[in-house]
Design an enzyme around this catalytic site. Structure first.
Site, PDB file in Angstrom:
ATOM      1  N   GLY A  46      17.291  -3.828 -16.020  1.00  0.00           N
ATOM      2  CA  GLY A  46      16.174  -4.444 -16.725  1.00  0.00           C
ATOM      3  C   GLY A  46      15.332  -3.376 -17.385  1.00  0.00           C
ATOM      4  O   GLY A  46      15.397  -2.203 -17.015  1.00  0.00           O
ATOM      5  N   GLN A  51       8.052   0.659 -21.164  1.00  0.00           N
ATOM      6  CA  GLN A  51       8.930   1.763 -20.746  1.00  0.00           C
ATOM      7  C   GLN A  51       9.522   2.523 -21.930  1.00  0.00           C
ATOM      8  O   GLN A  51      10.089   3.601 -21.749  1.00  0.00           O
ATOM      9  CB  GLN A  51      10.071   1.234 -19.866  1.00  0.00           C
ATOM     10  CG  GLN A  51       9.581   0.658 -18.545  1.00  0.00           C
ATOM     11  CD  GLN A  51      10.750   0.230 -17.685  1.00  0.00           C
ATOM     12  OE1 GLN A  51      11.219  -0.894 -17.801  1.00  0.00           O
ATOM     13  NE2 GLN A  51      11.234   1.117 -16.846  1.00  0.00           N
ATOM     14  N   CYS A  92      13.385   2.401 -10.459  1.00  0.00           N
ATOM     15  CA  CYS A  92      12.805   2.118 -11.771  1.00  0.00           C
ATOM     16  C   CYS A  92      13.146   3.269 -12.708  1.00  0.00           C
ATOM     17  O   CYS A  92      12.991   4.429 -12.337  1.00  0.00           O
ATOM     18  CB  CYS A  92      11.291   1.977 -11.633  1.00  0.00           C
ATOM     19  SG  CYS A  92      10.468   1.657 -13.202  1.00  0.00           S
ATOM     20  N   LEU A  93      13.595   2.932 -13.919  1.00  0.00           N
ATOM     21  CA  LEU A  93      13.956   3.970 -14.885  1.00  0.00           C
ATOM     22  C   LEU A  93      12.752   4.851 -15.238  1.00  0.00           C
ATOM     23  O   LEU A  93      12.922   5.997 -15.633  1.00  0.00           O
ATOM     24  CB  LEU A  93      14.524   3.335 -16.162  1.00  0.00           C
ATOM     25  CG  LEU A  93      15.863   2.588 -16.017  1.00  0.00           C
ATOM     26  CD1 LEU A  93      16.199   1.841 -17.305  1.00  0.00           C
ATOM     27  CD2 LEU A  93      16.985   3.543 -15.641  1.00  0.00           C
ATOM     28  N   HIS A 134      10.070  -7.646 -11.381  1.00  0.00           N
ATOM     29  CA  HIS A 134       9.862  -6.206 -11.584  1.00  0.00           C
ATOM     30  C   HIS A 134       9.412  -5.936 -13.032  1.00  0.00           C
ATOM     31  O   HIS A 134       8.455  -5.197 -13.272  1.00  0.00           O
ATOM     32  CB  HIS A 134      11.177  -5.468 -11.257  1.00  0.00           C
ATOM     33  CG  HIS A 134      11.140  -3.988 -11.483  1.00  0.00           C
ATOM     34  ND1 HIS A 134      11.282  -3.079 -10.460  1.00  0.00           N
ATOM     35  CD2 HIS A 134      11.002  -3.250 -12.621  1.00  0.00           C
ATOM     36  CE1 HIS A 134      11.214  -1.849 -10.969  1.00  0.00           C
ATOM     37  NE2 HIS A 134      11.053  -1.926 -12.278  1.00  0.00           N
ATOM     38  N   GLU A 135      10.096  -6.565 -13.989  1.00  0.00           N
ATOM     39  CA  GLU A 135       9.781  -6.306 -15.402  1.00  0.00           C
ATOM     40  C   GLU A 135       8.458  -6.945 -15.821  1.00  0.00           C
ATOM     41  O   GLU A 135       7.724  -6.387 -16.639  1.00  0.00           O
ATOM     42  CB  GLU A 135      10.920  -6.787 -16.313  1.00  0.00           C
ATOM     43  CG  GLU A 135      12.305  -6.201 -16.010  1.00  0.00           C
ATOM     44  CD  GLU A 135      12.351  -4.685 -15.895  1.00  0.00           C
ATOM     45  OE1 GLU A 135      11.512  -4.004 -16.511  1.00  0.00           O
ATOM     46  OE2 GLU A 135      13.225  -4.186 -15.156  1.00  0.00           O
ATOM     47  N   HIS A 138       5.804  -4.702 -15.001  1.00  0.00           N
ATOM     48  CA  HIS A 138       5.651  -3.645 -16.011  1.00  0.00           C
ATOM     49  C   HIS A 138       4.729  -4.087 -17.146  1.00  0.00           C
ATOM     50  O   HIS A 138       3.891  -3.305 -17.592  1.00  0.00           O
ATOM     51  CB  HIS A 138       7.003  -3.281 -16.643  1.00  0.00           C
ATOM     52  CG  HIS A 138       7.741  -2.200 -15.920  1.00  0.00           C
ATOM     53  ND1 HIS A 138       7.245  -0.938 -15.733  1.00  0.00           N
ATOM     54  CD2 HIS A 138       8.968  -2.188 -15.349  1.00  0.00           C
ATOM     55  CE1 HIS A 138       8.119  -0.204 -15.074  1.00  0.00           C
ATOM     56  NE2 HIS A 138       9.176  -0.938 -14.825  1.00  0.00           N
TER      57      HIS A 138
END
Ligand SMILES: [Zn+2]
Length: 167
Positions: A46, A51, A92-93, A134-135, A138
């Protein structure tokens, strides 16, 4: 086009995001395609617009490995959630080398708009539910380091950030 991924403690990750308007502008269409390229390239499941440095309410979910087509969601929000919560290891990226146990509702209904601006609702109690939560965090400026109580990897990195008062 693959975009560079912004990592913590870059302040963009904490900034409020703007709603996406329809019909999609040329820039938003391009951002969507670029985010799809980026999440694939990063081998992520995701990605949220902050990000890649864009403060807009756009996320993409990539479960191609599970046989689900990659898809974007615009202006997503959690409409309802189960009382039952489960704890799952998340990474997480934007927070490389850190993995922690994050407790979230098991089942959620997400309301969002699709590429054409149509309202869609997704109810899920598996990976889509987990990734969407999660997204959506963000796009509300929230990260796993705000939620994890226990780390499986990179706890020393988080401790260092806490010492510097980044968190
Ligand atoms: Zn993330």
């Amino acid at each position: 086009m693959v975009l560079p991924i912004v990592t913590y403690p870059n302040k963009i990750l904490r900034q409020p995001t703007e709603p996406v308007t329809f019909p999609l502008s040329k820039e938003m269409k391009k951002l969507t395609l670029d985010m799809i390229d980026t999440v694939r390239k990063a081998d992520g499941i995701g990605l949220a617009a902050p990000q890649v440095g864009k403060s807009v309410k756009l996320i993409v979910i990539n479960l191609e490995k599970e046989g689900v087509n990659i898809f974007p969601l615009y202006n997503p929000k959690i409409k309802s959630k189960s009382l039952k919560k489960i704890e799952v290891e998340e990474g997480c990226l934007s927070v490389p080398h850190v993995f922690g146990m994050v407790k979230r509702p098991k089942k959620v209904t997400v309301q969002a708009q699709n590429f054409n601006g149509e309202i869609v609702e997704i109810t899920d109690d598996g990976w889509i539910a987990r990734i969407a939560q999660h997204e959506i965090d963000h796009i509300n400026g929230k990260l796993i380091i705000d939620l994890a109580k226990k780390y499986t990897q990179g706890e020393e990195i988080v401790k260092e950030w806490k010492k510097k008062k980044y968190i």
